[in-house]
Design an enzyme around this catalytic site. Structure first.
Site, PDB file in Angstrom:
ATOM      1  N   ASP A  99       0.848  -1.199   0.000  1.00  0.00           N
ATOM      2  CA  ASP A  99       0.000   0.000   0.000  1.00  0.00           C
ATOM      3  C   ASP A  99       0.881   1.246   0.000  1.00  0.00           C
ATOM      4  OD1 ASP A  99       0.783  -0.618   2.713  1.00  0.00           O
ATOM      5  OD2 ASP A  99      -0.612   0.925   3.381  1.00  0.00           O
ATOM      6  N   GLU A 162       0.152  -0.809   5.771  1.00  0.00           N
ATOM      7  CA  GLU A 162       1.207  -0.226   6.593  1.00  0.00           C
ATOM      8  C   GLU A 162       1.052   1.275   6.762  1.00  0.00           C
ATOM      9  OE1 GLU A 162       4.970   1.570   7.810  1.00  0.00           O
ATOM     10  OE2 GLU A 162       3.917   1.910   5.916  1.00  0.00           O
TER      11      GLU A 162
END
Length: 457
Positions: A99, A162
């Site tokens: 991400d 994250e």
């Protein structure tokens, strides 16, 4: 052939193989950057799930044939896989995340953030080009060097959240057996400057709270009551100003500070990498390394009150701010947050009422650099870069590392990556990566796996 000569020959072979792989790895990076995998609430789910699927397919093709999306109660799934090495070989777990941060136009991008763009400086620009899709590509290159059959057991964990509210910590706590290993390789960091190798050995923690300041029961006409009637926004501004001294050092009693013993980050490098405006001074005193990695820092990262567009001639009855404080390695987040809350509750001007809501207690992290895995990684990095390796800190926090440390207490950690601090501009406009950093990191990781497979942890 003696051991040193043999190691040099093997290093040359791996470096040549990495160079051959780079065109394909750059193409993979370009493909991944094109997927806007922003996992923040309110952003579309489809790109993140597409990113997970594409990443999964790439790693399966690279050798993790059993890699799979893991079931999680909420959010986007981590990717997990394992390649069994020779019997009795050590186990290395590779970490990265798929991400990325948002890339709003108001950040001031000079090229499309979702198109990987190589500019005159040979760097590749785009959101996630450095943080952390370059980390994914480095792991792919490491596996491809060995044609998907590394010389030791390798596990893989790729996180999908994250950059936002991570769901991986709860997954680790629920499935600690999946993370059993001798060495974690966290590929979400970088050298201070391109071509100058450095391990990240310490991360500051992060505590946060929301402070609300109230002075009035309701808004008042500023012309009628302005002067003696206290405005909450002005009271909040004065309260926030007490958090630092005149030099910009944190002025909260009871908050820990230390001294950084590793590589320093020079003031000129910091000014250049942060794009600080001409004439604006750096805040704080002492070496920059101390200020970045061994001293606390406090910022107001959000303020709620009347917008300029909606403003009128009234005194504000209440205002609130979200305060983030980075805390030093070795400190206790609850104790540090206690000190910050106590300061906020006791320093408001004019008897203003203060309420503080605690919102975050993320612990700092400190690497043990005395183990055999770290020694092997140091040799591998020095060999790949051709230079001695330094040690740097990181101002950010990764709470997952403490969770992994609790789940696998005997495992070592190596923190490195392609995100050079001087130029990468992660989380900002014109994020970029130097492809040479990816190539050298691929070689370093391959050398590390090769040495561990030969000699054990």
């Amino acid at each position: 052939m003696n051991h040193d000569t043999d190691a040099k020959s093997q290093s040359g072979d791996l470096a040549a193989k990495a160079a051959e792989l780079m065109p394909g790895l750059v193409a993979d990076l370009e493909r991944l950057v094109a997927i806007p995998s922003v996992a923040f609430p309110g952003y579309p789910e489809e790109p993140v799930r597409r990113m997970a699927d594409v990443t999964l397919r790439l790693f399966r093709e690279a050798g993790f044939t059993d890699a799979r999306l893991m079931d999680v109660p909420t959010g986007y799934p981590p990717i997990y896989g394992e390649i069994r090495g020779p019997e009795g070989s050590p186990t290395v777990m590779l970490y990265a995340h798929y991400d990325v941060q948002p890339a709003p136009a108001e950040q001031g991008w000079t090229s499309d953030p979702w198109t990987a763009t190589t500019k005159d400086d040979s760097r590749i620009y785009g959101r996630g080009a450095s943080d952390d899709k370059a980390g994914l590509v480095a792991h792919l290159g490491t596996l491809r060097i060995f044609d998907g059959t590394p010389p030791c057991t390798v596990k893989l964990i790729l996180e999908g959240m994250e950059e936002t509210e991570s769901n991986l910590e709860a997954f680790v706590e629920a499935h600690p057996e999946l993370f059993d290993c001798d060495l974690f390789v966290i590929c979400d960091m970088g050298n201070l400057r391109v071509g100058e190798p450095a391990f990240t050995t310490a991360l500051r923690g992060d505590v946060a709270c929301v402070v609300t300041v109230r002075t009035l029961e309701h808004p008042l006409h500023s012309g009628v009551f302005g002067g003696p009637a206290p405005d909450a926004m002005m009271a909040l501004a004065r309260l926030l100003a007490t958090l630092h001294d005149d030099d910009g050092n944190v002025a909260v009693e009871g908050v820990s500070a230390g001294t950084w013993e590793g590589e320093d980050f020079h003031a000129d490098d910091l000014r250049a990498s942060a794009d600080i405006l001409d004439g604006v001074q750096l805040t704080g005193t002492g070496p920059v390394g101390d200020r970045l990695w061994a001293h606390p820092s406090i910022n107001a990262i959000g303020i709620d009150m009347t917008s300029i567009a909606g403003s009128s001639n009234v005194l504000i009855p209440s205002a609130r701010a979200k305060i983030s404080m980075r805390i030093v390695p070795g400190s206790d987040p609850a104790t540090e947050l206690d000190a910050l809350v106590r300061h906020l509750e006791t320093h408001a001007p004019w008897g203003a009422r203060v309420e503080v809501e605690r919102t975050k207690e993320a612990p700092p992290f400190l690497c043990d650099t005395s183990g055999p895995g770290y020694a092997a990684a140091r040799w591998a990095m020095e060999t790949a870069f051709g230079k001695p390796v330094g040690e740097a800190g990181c101002g950010g926090s990764i709470p997952l590392l403490r969770t992994l440390q609790h789940a696998v207490p005997n495992a070592e950690f190596v923190l490195w990556g392609p995100e050079d601090v001087a130029l990468s501009r992660i989380h900002s406009s014109d994020e970029s990566v130097d492809p040479q950093e990816i190539e050298r990191l691929v070689v370093a990781q391959a050398l590390l796996l090769q040495r561990l497979g030969t000699s054990g942890p």
